[in-house]
Each structure stands twice: as structure tokens, then as C-alpha cells.
Design a protein around this motif. Structure first.
Motif, PDB file in Angstrom:
ATOM      1  N   LEU A 148       0.568  -1.448  -0.108  1.00  0.00           N
ATOM      2  CA  LEU A 148       0.147   0.129   0.112  1.00  0.00           C
ATOM      3  C   LEU A 148       0.929   0.683   0.126  1.00  0.00           C
ATOM      4  O   LEU A 148       1.290   2.095  -0.901  1.00  0.00           O
ATOM      5  CB  LEU A 148      -1.103  -0.064   1.157  1.00  0.00           C
ATOM      6  CG  LEU A 148      -1.859   1.304   1.108  1.00  0.00           C
ATOM      7  CD1 LEU A 148      -2.323   1.261   0.064  1.00  0.00           C
ATOM      8  CD2 LEU A 148      -2.570   1.367   2.732  1.00  0.00           C
ATOM      9  N   TYR A 151       2.255   1.760  -3.513  1.00  0.00           N
ATOM     10  CA  TYR A 151       1.490   2.063  -4.162  1.00  0.00           C
ATOM     11  C   TYR A 151       1.044   3.495  -4.681  1.00  0.00           C
ATOM     12  O   TYR A 151       1.396   3.729  -5.132  1.00  0.00           O
ATOM     13  CB  TYR A 151       0.361   0.825  -4.261  1.00  0.00           C
ATOM     14  CG  TYR A 151      -0.998   1.456  -5.268  1.00  0.00           C
ATOM     15  CD1 TYR A 151      -0.887   0.526  -6.407  1.00  0.00           C
ATOM     16  CD2 TYR A 151      -1.550   2.886  -5.102  1.00  0.00           C
ATOM     17  CE1 TYR A 151      -1.771   0.797  -7.274  1.00  0.00           C
ATOM     18  CE2 TYR A 151      -3.238   2.647  -6.062  1.00  0.00           C
ATOM     19  CZ  TYR A 151      -2.684   2.221  -6.464  1.00  0.00           C
ATOM     20  OH  TYR A 151      -3.159   2.727  -7.969  1.00  0.00           O
ATOM     21  N   ASN A 396      -5.352  -2.082  -3.575  1.00  0.00           N
ATOM     22  CA  ASN A 396      -4.685  -0.493  -3.358  1.00  0.00           C
ATOM     23  C   ASN A 396      -5.220   1.031  -3.828  1.00  0.00           C
ATOM     24  O   ASN A 396      -5.723   1.716  -3.117  1.00  0.00           O
ATOM     25  CB  ASN A 396      -3.067  -0.631  -3.806  1.00  0.00           C
ATOM     26  CG  ASN A 396      -1.836  -1.208  -2.752  1.00  0.00           C
ATOM     27  OD1 ASN A 396      -3.023  -1.910  -1.756  1.00  0.00           O
ATOM     28  ND2 ASN A 396      -1.472  -2.004  -3.621  1.00  0.00           N
TER      29      ASN A 396
END
Length: 410
Positions: A148, A151, A396
Motif C-alpha cells: 500500500l 503503491y 490499493n
């Protein structure tokens, strides 16, 4: 690479037991494993044992920027933006830094009334603090946090990842080995004595442009012991107001980041509670197995009870959103599909629409202390890699949408 690493780790001594005291033996074995891991790091990231980052294809760049591949090609042919590396077959590849440069170019020269390419906070937008939690190990909590944070950085956000788990797995994934690198942890900004430091002195950059990290180490555990002692000190209210300490620390860097992602330890202690009260959103990872669901039930009951008990002291958790994320999911596994259906029936509004699929690509990348965003597609069966990346990007991307909605964006 995977087999080489397993062979190296297998070299750790497995001799016959001796009359050594247990505490001495486990210390020796811990040091031995640490030395072997450091040798692997030196071999993997020469010459200075620091992580680099691969190039990104024009297909990946287009997806992260939210434009077409043809648009990327057109900009290059017109001499606009950074110069990519071009292979003999004409394939374009960009560094992460060039991708960020291209994002700023598009934001400056594109039509801002149609699309903004740099998703930074605007005046009045609150710093988003996302805590990733679960009471049970093996739920994919650290894997979720790492992917996460990376991203969000790859999609143009300014991100601070905080490893709050003394086991320091998130730290290791970003190329830091605490027992050898002697890095400070967030404990330095949370401690109750006159040795407390600013969080600014603890933050370090990663191999991803736009992503910094506050690493962890075993010293974080001291916070669990020191907080009750500080709370019993009648001459100071600091211990009784422990839940404000991460909030206060983050105020020093509030203007430098858009999102903070916290990897909480897998237990309900003072570290987790302090993170939750600093959070604007919470992500609860859960593996869709009966024992894991039962464990999560106990976690939620305990968490709710503790939060209610400290609410009277002013420790309110005010969230923009919280969601359950199903991790390590195998859609073809009947019992797992039943567990997901069971959760969706109960918590439909609180479940992320997308699940993080179980994949050998993710686990194999972890063996070399890398994420899927770091490894080359060519190292895996293409269908396996593509399926895993598609799953990660869907999860994400959904979380990024929730963050943007918190800022009032569509």
C-alpha cells in the motif's frame, strides 16, 4: 535466486544439542541467523548493501499515471518529459524518479480542469493516517502495509511508512536490518524521559521516490513497559495521555506528507492503541479461515472494550473510514469462499470490494526481502505475476479512492 537463498539459510548450524542454557543458545542462534542474512544482503545489493529499484515499463508507467501508453510514447517522440531507456526493440523503460518527473510534467502542462496528476493534499486537506492492524500473525498485515505504501508513492503521493512492530518486518522489506544497522525507531519520539527526539531525526528515505520510513527495532517494546510506569506518576499527566504521543509526533512533519501508513504490532498493547488514536482510517486484515475469523472476533471485542475504557480520558478514535481486507484469498477454495460470503453478509459496507489473492509471486518475492513492485516480471510465470499485480493494484486503488474521498475528491 530463491534456491540460493534457501541454501544459504540452511547453512545455519543444526548440530546436536549441548548442555548450553536455553537463553544463551537462542541468543547465539539469533546472532548466527542475523550474520547470514547480512551476508545475503551484501551479495544482493552490492557494493553498499543498499536497495536499488528496477525500471518500470511504459505499460506500468501509463497505469500508475492514469494515461494511455500511446500518450507516453507521444510525449517521448515530441521530446517532452524525461528521456526513458529505450531497448533495441523500441521498448521504453523509466526509473521511478522519471515517472514522478513525468507526473509533474503532465500536471503542469495538462488541463487541470479535467485531471490533476499530482494528488498531493490541498489547503484544508487533513493528513491521512492509515493503521493496518490484526491481532493474529500471518494475516498479511505487513505485506499489505508495504504494498500500500509503495503503491501510494508510485501514484504520486508523499508517503511516510511507520513500522510499529518490534519484529521489524516492514523495516527489513525496505533494506534495513535493525540489529546491524542500529537504526533508531519511533520509540525515540515516544519515550517519556529527556532523551526523547523529534520524529524528523528518525525518518529515512527508501528506494521509492516519495516514500520515507520510520524503521522499527526491538527497543519499541520498551514503550509497552514504560507507559504504565509513566501513567502511575502522579506528578505528570504524560503517561495517562499516552494515546496522544503519535499524534503529537506527526504534527512536526504534517506539511511534508499526504498519507502515513502504520504497520501495527500483532497485539493489543499501548503501541497499537496509540496508533489507532492517531489514525484517520483503519484497515483490518483477515485471512478467510474459521480460526482466523474466531481470532478476529476476540480481537474486535477486546479492542472495543479497551477503547471504551480509555474514552473517558479523552482517547476517542474518530475515523473517516475503516475496512476489512481479505488477504491470502484463494477463490477456488470452497471453505474460504464461504468465509468471505459470511463476512460480506455481516459487514458488507465495511468490506473492501477487492481481495488480496494468495500468490506464489508475493511469497517468492518476500524471500529476497522484496515486494511485487520491486521484482522483475521476467522472474515469474507471466500469468502468475500479472494476476498478483492486478489483485494488489485493485486493492490499493480502492484504498486510494477512500483516501481521496476523505479529502472531498471524487
Amino acid at each position: 535466486m530463491k534456491s540460493v537463498i534457501l541454501e544459504k539459510l540452511a547453512e545455519v548450524s543444526t548440530g546436536h544439542p549441548t548442555e548450553t542454557d536455553f537463553d544463551e543458545e537462542i541468543l547465539q542462534q539469533g546472532e548466527l541467523i542475523s550474520d547470514k542474512l547480512n551476508m545475503l544482503r551484501l551479495e544482493q545489493y552490492p557494493p553498499n548493501a543498499e536497495k536499488g529499484l528496477r525500471l518500470f515499463s511504459s505499460v506500468e508507467v501509463a497505469e500508475f499515471l492514469g494515461v494511455t501508453q500511446n500518450h507516453i510514447k507521444k510525449l517521448h517522440l515530441e521530446g517532452k518529459g524525461p528521456d526513458p531507456q529505450v531497448s533495441s526493440s523500441g521498448r521504453r523503460s523509466y526509473t521511478a524518479a522519471q515517472m514522478l518527473e513525468l507526473r509533474h510534467f503532465l500536471d503542469k502542462h495538462g488541463r487541470s480542469d479535467i485531471k490533476r496528476y499530482v494528488p498531493h493534499r490541498r489547503p484544508g486537506d487533513e493528513l491521512q493516517v492509515v493503521s493496518v492492524v490484526n491481532f493474529k500473525g500471518g494475516s498479511g498485515k505487513t505485506t499489505t502495509t508495504a504494498h500500500l505504501a509503495q503503491y501510494l508513492a508510485l501514484t504520486g503521493h508523499r508517503v511516510l511508512a511507520i513500522d510499529l512492530d518490534p519484529q521489524a518486518s516492514l523495516t527489513a522489506l525496505h533494506g534495513v536490518q535493525p540489529e546491524l544497522d542500529k537504526n533508531p525507531s519511533l520509540f525515540e519520539a515516544l519515550r517519556y524521559d529527556d532523551q526523547r527526539k523529534s520524529i524528523k531525526t528518525i525518518i529515512r528515505p527508501t528506494n521509492f521516490p516519495g516514500l520515507d520510513i520510520v524503521p522499527a527495532n526491538l527497543e519499541l517494546q520498551e514503550y509497552e513497559y514504560e507507559t504504565p510506569l509513566a501513567a502511575s506518576n502522579k506528578g505528570s499527566s504524560e503517561g495517562r495521555m499516552f494515546f496522544t504521543r503519535i499524534t503529537q509526533a506527526l504534527k512536526e512533519v504534517d506539511d511534508q506528507y499526504d498519507v502515513v501508513v502504520i504497520d501495527c504490532p500483532p497485539q493489543l498493547g499501548y503501541l497499537t492503541l496509540t496508533a489507532l488514536t492517531a489514525s484517520t482510517s483503519v484497515l483490518i486484515t483477515v485471512h478467510p479461515q474459521m480460526l482466523d475469523i474466531m481470532s478476529m472476533s476476540q480481537f474486535l471485542l477486546m479492542l472495543g472494550g479497551i477503547l471504551q475504557s480509555i474514552k473517558s480520558a479523552g482517547a476517542r478514535v474518530r475515523l473517516n473510514w475503516f475496512r476489512y481486507l481479505v488477504t491470502r484469498y484463494e477463490p477456488t477454495d470452497g471453505p474460504q469462499a464461504q468465509m468471505v460470503g459470511f463476512m460480506q453478509a455481516m459487514f458488507n459496507r465495511r468490506m473492501l470490494r477487492n481481495q488480496m489473492l494468495k500468490s506464489t509471486a508475493i511469497s517468492d518475492a518476500g524471500i529476497t526481502k522484496q515486494t511485487l513492485y520491486e521484482v522483475e516480471r521476467s522472474q515469474f510465470t507471466r500469468s502468475t505475476y500479472d494476476r498478483a499485480v492486478e489483485s494488489l493494484n485493485a486493492v490499493n486503488g480502492e484504498i486510494a479512492e477512500l483516501i481521496h474521498k476523505s479529502w472531498g475528491r471524487k
